[in-house]
Design an enzyme around this catalytic site. Structure first.
Site, PDB file in Angstrom:
ATOM      1  N   ASP A  48       0.854  -1.189   0.000  1.00  0.00           N
ATOM      2  CA  ASP A  48       0.000   0.000   0.000  1.00  0.00           C
ATOM      3  C   ASP A  48       0.889   1.237   0.000  1.00  0.00           C
ATOM      4  O   ASP A  48       1.874   1.296   0.730  1.00  0.00           O
ATOM      5  CB  ASP A  48      -0.907  -0.013   1.245  1.00  0.00           C
ATOM      6  CG  ASP A  48      -2.054   0.969   1.139  1.00  0.00           C
ATOM      7  OD1 ASP A  48      -1.801   2.169   0.925  1.00  0.00           O
ATOM      8  OD2 ASP A  48      -3.206   0.543   1.291  1.00  0.00           O
ATOM      9  N   HIS A 117      -9.963  -5.004  -3.448  1.00  0.00           N
ATOM     10  CA  HIS A 117      -8.620  -5.224  -2.908  1.00  0.00           C
ATOM     11  C   HIS A 117      -8.714  -5.569  -1.432  1.00  0.00           C
ATOM     12  O   HIS A 117      -9.455  -4.959  -0.687  1.00  0.00           O
ATOM     13  CB  HIS A 117      -7.708  -4.012  -3.137  1.00  0.00           C
ATOM     14  CG  HIS A 117      -8.216  -2.716  -2.606  1.00  0.00           C
ATOM     15  ND1 HIS A 117      -9.233  -1.992  -3.206  1.00  0.00           N
ATOM     16  CD2 HIS A 117      -7.835  -1.987  -1.528  1.00  0.00           C
ATOM     17  CE1 HIS A 117      -9.453  -0.882  -2.529  1.00  0.00           C
ATOM     18  NE2 HIS A 117      -8.622  -0.854  -1.489  1.00  0.00           N
ATOM     19  N   LEU A 118      -7.949  -6.595  -1.069  1.00  0.00           N
ATOM     20  CA  LEU A 118      -7.887  -7.063   0.310  1.00  0.00           C
ATOM     21  C   LEU A 118      -6.719  -6.371   0.997  1.00  0.00           C
ATOM     22  O   LEU A 118      -5.584  -6.441   0.533  1.00  0.00           O
ATOM     23  CB  LEU A 118      -7.679  -8.577   0.344  1.00  0.00           C
ATOM     24  CG  LEU A 118      -7.491  -9.202   1.732  1.00  0.00           C
ATOM     25  CD1 LEU A 118      -8.803  -9.177   2.511  1.00  0.00           C
ATOM     26  CD2 LEU A 118      -6.964 -10.625   1.606  1.00  0.00           C
ATOM     27  N   HIS A 119      -7.002  -5.678   2.096  1.00  0.00           N
ATOM     28  CA  HIS A 119      -5.943  -5.089   2.918  1.00  0.00           C
ATOM     29  C   HIS A 119      -5.396  -6.166   3.844  1.00  0.00           C
ATOM     30  O   HIS A 119      -6.166  -6.893   4.477  1.00  0.00           O
ATOM     31  CB  HIS A 119      -6.491  -3.936   3.778  1.00  0.00           C
ATOM     32  CG  HIS A 119      -6.848  -2.727   2.992  1.00  0.00           C
ATOM     33  ND1 HIS A 119      -5.964  -1.703   2.783  1.00  0.00           N
ATOM     34  CD2 HIS A 119      -7.999  -2.377   2.368  1.00  0.00           C
ATOM     35  CE1 HIS A 119      -6.544  -0.762   2.067  1.00  0.00           C
ATOM     36  NE2 HIS A 119      -7.785  -1.147   1.796  1.00  0.00           N
TER      37      HIS A 119
END
Length: 168
Positions: A48, A117-119
């Site tokens: 990120d 989107h997967l954090h």
């Protein structure tokens, strides 16, 4: 049964790459110099740009899916793979404490990029106050993968989203 409700389009990364407005589609089609930590036919993973923890990864679908609200029961294996990829990259970075990891999605309209989107954040216990508000257990706009599946079992997720959204 729907895991999440609310539909718009779903398109492949080839189609989505023509949309200059989606930064994740640009990354998927190699139009940026983003360092890719993992890539296959279905998913990619990168850091990120505004990390909320020492390790803050994004696992992104190559197929353009607008948000977690687009997911259907057929996407469960995809989401499970997203989690596996996130854990695998953490392990490669010598993060082995699964108890101190947060994984989840932002709920629209609180998404920064309209592309699923997967954090993946670790160590969650060391996130600062701002990160806790965005990704922590008390956040009203961040939902963990397990919470999403639990809510789906009770088929009240869409109602919960409307309830939460109406508070803002």
């Amino acid at each position: 049964a729907l895991l999440f409700a609310g539909r718009t389009s779903v398109k492949t990364s080839e189609d989505a790459s023509e949309d200059d407005d989606c930064p994740f589609c640009q990354i998927a089609s190699k139009q940026t110099d983003t360092e890719i930590l993992f890539s296959d036919h279905e998913l990619l993973c990168f850091r990120d740009v505004k990390p909320g923890a020492a390790h803050h990864l994004l696992v992104v679908t190559r197929t353009h899916i607008d948000s977690c609200r687009m997911l259907q029961t057929q996407h469960v294996p995809l989401v499970e793979r997203m989690v596996e990829v996130g854990r695998s990259i953490l392990e490669k970075n010598k993060v082995h404490n699964d108890e101190d990891v947060r994984m989840g999605f932002h709920i629209p309209p609180f998404t920064s990029v309209p592309h699923l989107h997967l954090h993946v954040l670790s160590p969650a216990s060391k996130m600062n106050m701002k990160s806790q508000l965005r990704y922590g257990p008390q956040s009203h706009w961040f939902i963990t993968v397990s919470d999403a599946f639990i809510l789906e079992l009770f088929s009240g997720f869409y109602s919960c989203i409307n309830m939460v959204s109406s508070q803002f």
